[in-house]
Design a protein around this motif. Structure first.
Motif, mmCIF file in Angstrom:
data_model
loop_
_atom_site.group_PDB
_atom_site.id
_atom_site.type_symbol
_atom_site.label_atom_id
_atom_site.label_comp_id
_atom_site.label_asym_id
_atom_site.label_seq_id
_atom_site.Cartn_x
_atom_site.Cartn_y
_atom_site.Cartn_z
ATOM 1 N N SER A 114 0.842 -1.202 0.000
ATOM 2 C CA SER A 114 0.000 0.000 0.000
ATOM 3 C C SER A 114 0.877 1.253 0.000
ATOM 4 N N TYR A 115 1.866 1.209 -0.914
ATOM 5 C CA TYR A 115 2.800 2.338 -1.013
ATOM 6 C C TYR A 115 2.605 3.099 -2.314
ATOM 7 N N ASN A 116 2.286 2.336 -3.375
ATOM 8 C CA ASN A 116 2.031 2.934 -4.685
ATOM 9 C C ASN A 116 0.700 2.423 -5.219
ATOM 10 N N ILE A 117 0.089 3.217 -6.095
ATOM 11 C CA ILE A 117 -1.151 2.784 -6.736
ATOM 12 C C ILE A 117 -0.801 1.995 -7.988
ATOM 13 N N VAL A 118 -1.427 0.822 -8.154
ATOM 14 C CA VAL A 118 -1.158 0.025 -9.353
ATOM 15 C C VAL A 118 -2.323 0.038 -10.336
ATOM 16 N N LYS A 119 -3.499 0.552 -9.879
ATOM 17 C CA LYS A 119 -4.643 0.566 -10.787
ATOM 18 C C LYS A 119 -5.623 1.678 -10.409
ATOM 19 N N ASP A 120 -6.101 2.404 -11.414
ATOM 20 C CA ASP A 120 -7.177 3.397 -11.251
ATOM 21 C C ASP A 120 -6.921 4.462 -10.181
ATOM 22 N N PRO A 121 -5.882 5.262 -10.361
ATOM 23 C CA PRO A 121 -5.636 6.332 -9.380
ATOM 24 C C PRO A 121 -6.742 7.396 -9.389
ATOM 25 N N VAL A 122 -7.039 7.951 -8.214
ATOM 26 C CA VAL A 122 -8.032 9.026 -8.094
ATOM 27 C C VAL A 122 -7.400 10.170 -7.300
ATOM 28 N N HIS A 123 -7.101 11.255 -8.002
ATOM 29 C CA HIS A 123 -6.478 12.411 -7.344
ATOM 30 C C HIS A 123 -7.539 13.221 -6.587
ATOM 31 N N VAL A 124 -7.094 14.035 -5.637
ATOM 32 C CA VAL A 124 -8.011 14.910 -4.895
ATOM 33 C C VAL A 124 -8.870 15.748 -5.858
ATOM 34 N N HIS A 125 -8.253 16.266 -6.924
ATOM 35 C CA HIS A 125 -9.026 17.058 -7.900
ATOM 36 C C HIS A 125 -10.096 16.204 -8.594
ATOM 37 N N ASP A 126 -9.773 14.928 -8.839
ATOM 38 C CA ASP A 126 -10.755 14.021 -9.462
ATOM 39 C C ASP A 126 -11.926 13.774 -8.502
ATOM 40 N N PHE A 127 -11.584 13.611 -7.229
ATOM 41 C CA PHE A 127 -12.605 13.430 -6.198
ATOM 42 C C PHE A 127 -13.537 14.646 -6.163
ATOM 43 N N HIS A 128 -12.954 15.853 -6.188
ATOM 44 C CA HIS A 128 -13.768 17.073 -6.187
ATOM 45 C C HIS A 128 -14.647 17.165 -7.436
ATOM 46 N N ALA A 129 -14.060 16.835 -8.591
ATOM 47 C CA ALA A 129 -14.815 16.901 -9.846
ATOM 48 C C ALA A 129 -16.005 15.949 -9.799
ATOM 49 N N THR A 130 -15.782 14.759 -9.223
ATOM 50 C CA THR A 130 -16.833 13.737 -9.130
ATOM 51 C C THR A 130 -17.926 14.166 -8.162
ATOM 52 N N LEU A 131 -17.512 14.721 -7.030
ATOM 53 C CA LEU A 131 -18.452 15.225 -6.031
ATOM 54 C C LEU A 131 -19.338 16.319 -6.636
ATOM 55 N N MET A 132 -18.723 17.257 -7.349
ATOM 56 C CA MET A 132 -19.486 18.333 -7.985
ATOM 57 C C MET A 132 -20.448 17.776 -9.040
ATOM 58 N N HIS A 133 -19.961 16.806 -9.818
ATOM 59 C CA HIS A 133 -20.791 16.186 -10.862
ATOM 60 C C HIS A 133 -22.056 15.572 -10.239
ATOM 61 N N LEU A 134 -21.880 14.894 -9.104
ATOM 62 C CA LEU A 134 -23.028 14.266 -8.431
ATOM 63 C C LEU A 134 -24.049 15.308 -7.985
ATOM 64 N N MET A 135 -23.571 16.531 -7.728
ATOM 65 C CA MET A 135 -24.475 17.606 -7.308
ATOM 66 C C MET A 135 -25.021 18.391 -8.500
ATOM 67 N N GLY A 136 -24.688 17.937 -9.706
ATOM 68 C CA GLY A 136 -25.231 18.589 -10.897
ATOM 69 C C GLY A 136 -24.373 19.709 -11.436
ATOM 70 N N VAL A 137 -23.120 19.780 -10.967
ATOM 71 C CA VAL A 137 -22.246 20.881 -11.361
ATOM 72 C C VAL A 137 -21.106 20.371 -12.237
ATOM 73 N N ASP A 138 -20.905 21.038 -13.373
ATOM 74 C CA ASP A 138 -19.732 20.775 -14.192
ATOM 75 C C ASP A 138 -18.590 21.579 -13.569
ATOM 76 N N HIS A 139 -17.624 20.870 -12.981
ATOM 77 C CA HIS A 139 -16.574 21.552 -12.198
ATOM 78 C C HIS A 139 -15.763 22.531 -13.040
ATOM 79 N N GLU A 140 -15.735 22.343 -14.352
ATOM 80 C CA GLU A 140 -14.976 23.262 -15.207
ATOM 81 C C GLU A 140 -15.745 24.556 -15.474
ATOM 82 N N ARG A 141 -17.057 24.522 -15.249
ATOM 83 C CA ARG A 141 -17.882 25.698 -15.551
ATOM 84 C C ARG A 141 -18.219 26.552 -14.336
ATOM 85 N N LEU A 142 -18.101 25.984 -13.141
ATOM 86 C CA LEU A 142 -18.408 26.790 -11.951
ATOM 87 C C LEU A 142 -17.161 27.594 -11.580
ATOM 88 N N THR A 143 -17.120 28.837 -12.028
ATOM 89 C CA THR A 143 -15.936 29.657 -11.811
ATOM 90 C C THR A 143 -16.305 30.948 -11.107
#
Length: 506
Positions: free
Chosen positions: A454-483
């Motif tokens: 559990s030192y390196n990721i070997v499959k399907d990494p999820v960065h903090v920014h990806d987590f935020h983008a996904t969270l926003m998407h679930l709330m109906g927000v395109d993270h690239e458009r909410l500026t």
């Protein structure tokens, strides 16, 4: 002081009359957003009458450009799955080894040095950089498989084990930040440096509210957690967004929201009259300066007035049946504990509070990890699972998103002394586990994989920014458009990165 409690509120001072003459009222009405500032007094006592159910308030003039107004008017950008979010933040960095990331091969490697081929020269914290050896240590706690999904969970989480079929466990979260403050700030705001708006503030700014008597974004901090690492109010701050988007902390005790109660000997009628004078003064100032923060101040005074009646009612859990306290655990009767905060969270979600953040500190186990993490799990496991079960049976899980996680994980090697039943682990941002449950995420899955250490990721990494983008998407927000335009540049929660992790979505 002579009180005027008639409906027709007039000011009879020469100073006010003088200021009033200078006011062109029509210009003032059109200048403020929706004319709300000018009707502040009316809105104190009948917001719904003012503008029906359309509780999404347009952004005030000043900070926002025409483009932003268009972006905001288009929200939600996509059909939202989650109407509300409760984010259970385990501050300090819970070890993935003792919770969800089962590493049976480590048993035969106990005490051996972490191989260079695994470490790859990766950065260490100042706390273990001076160690001559990096001896690896398996968890002393057993793992078992649970649910239809046969998910591996540590024996420290017996209650969470019962709800694994509702969880979307992500074992491949990673971050750049290796120390607490930048790491928590990164998770809460999308940037390691302080000063950016927090997730809840972005949500408030983009989506507005579904309940005008409570803040859109509420924060609860466990009183029964070790305070080894401080939490700063800026973690739920509004950054450069208008101040009405900041998180409001609810506390246990007789003042759940600071400065909300009336002072001794001061009644609601006094408060109403004072606010009416204040609103008039604020409006006059607004006409002279057009500062959007004056509008926010008016809105916050109004909200505080409405909260004087809404808050005592919602934080009172005394009428809950015994079986609810039994579900969340005995500590749920003691206001301010993690368990009580989970129960309160359910009540606030029922009232359509949009973004709830619960903080539970004390997961920073550099030494004495086995005992420390056992305590942390004991304080949080039952109530966390109870929240999921409670939301499910009330039909709220379909449009509520629950998130659990800390700011980073822990190292495979022991920091400091290593004995058979005692060890510590240092900070490890390169891979750790979080989970989500509820609206729009797949249930009963584990996503992402780490290596045997559990030192390196070997499959399907999820960065903090990806987590935020996904969270926003679930709330109906395109993270690239909410500026939000600030100091000549457009900012967003995910900065210039982040991809929605579609594999996690239903």
């Amino acid at each position: 002081m002579h009180h005027h409690h008639d409906d027709e509120f007039r000011l009879h001072t020469p100073e006010f009359n003088e200021l009033h003459k200078k006011l062109d009222r029509r210009r003032f009405l059109t200048k403020t957003s929706l004319g709300l500032g000018a009707m502040a007094v009316g809105s104190l006592f009948g917001l719904d009458k003012l503008y029906g159910d359309a509780t999404r308030k347009a952004p005030v003039a000043g900070g926002s450009s025409d483009l932003e107004s268009e972006i905001l008017a288009a929200l939600p950008h996509i059909a939202p799955k989650a109407k509300r979010v409760v984010y259970l933040f385990m501050a300090g960095g819970p070890s993935q080894f003792e919770t969800f990331d089962y590493k049976p091969k480590l048993v035969n490697l106990a005490g051996q040095n972490l191989p260079d081929s695994v470490r790859k020269g990766q950065r260490l914290t100042g706390m273990s950089a001076n160690q001559s050896a990096l001896p690896m240590v398996p968890s002393i706690y057993k793992f078992g498989q649970h649910g239809k999904s046969q998910t591996w969970v540590s024996e420290l989480l017996p209650y969470t084990s019962k709800v694994v079929d509702d969880l979307c466990i992500v074992k491949s979260i990673y971050s750049e930040a290796i120390n607490h403050d930048p790491a928590i700030t990164f998770f809460q705001t999308g940037n390691q440096l302080p000063g950016r708006p927090s997730i809840g503030s972005w949500v408030s700014y983009g989506l507005g509210t579904d309940n005008n008597n409570l803040p859109t974004f509420i924060v609860l901090v466990s009183k029964n957690a070790p305070k080894d690492q401080p939490l700063y109010a800026r973690l739920w701050g509004n950054g450069f967004l208008e101040s009405r988007h900041q998180g409001v902390q609810f506390r246990s005790g007789k003042d759940p929201v600071l400065f909300l109660n009336n002072p001794e000997g001061y009644d609601g009628a006094d408060r109403k009259e004072m606010l009416q004078y204040l609103a008039k003064l604020n409006q006059l100032q607004n006409d002279s300066y057009s500062d959007p923060e004056i509008e926010n101040r008016i809105a916050q005074y109004e909200m505080a007035f409405r909260m004087q009646t809404s808050v005592p009612e919602v934080i009172d859990t005394s009428d809950e049946p015994d079986e609810v306290f039994d579900l969340y655990g005995e500590e749920s009767r003691d206001a301010g504990t993690y368990a009580a905060n989970c129960l309160l969270a359910r009540k606030l979600l029922e009232k359509d509070v949009k973004f709830l953040q619960l903080y539970h500190q004390g997961w920073d186990q550099h030494g004495n990890l086995p005992k420390g993490i056992a305590n942390q799990c004991k304080q949080t496991d039952q109530a966390t699972a109870a929240l999921i079960m409670d939301l499910k049976r009330r039909g709220l899980m379909d449009d509520t998103l629950v998130i659990w996680g800390g700011e980073f994980g822990r190292t495979v090697y022991s920091q400091g002394k290593l004995t058979a039943d005692d060890y510590g682990r240092d900070h490890h941002p390169r891979c750790f586990t979080m989970w989500m449950a509820g609206a729009g995420v797949k249930a009963g899955i584990s996503y992402g994989e780490t290596d045997d250490f559990s030192y390196n990721i070997v499959k399907d990494p999820v960065h903090v920014h990806d987590f935020h983008a996904t969270l926003m998407h679930l709330m109906g927000v395109d993270h690239e458009r909410l500026t939000y335009k600030f100091q000549g540049r457009r900012f967003r929660l995910t900065d210039v990165q982040g991809n929605v992790v579609k594999d996690l979505l239903t």
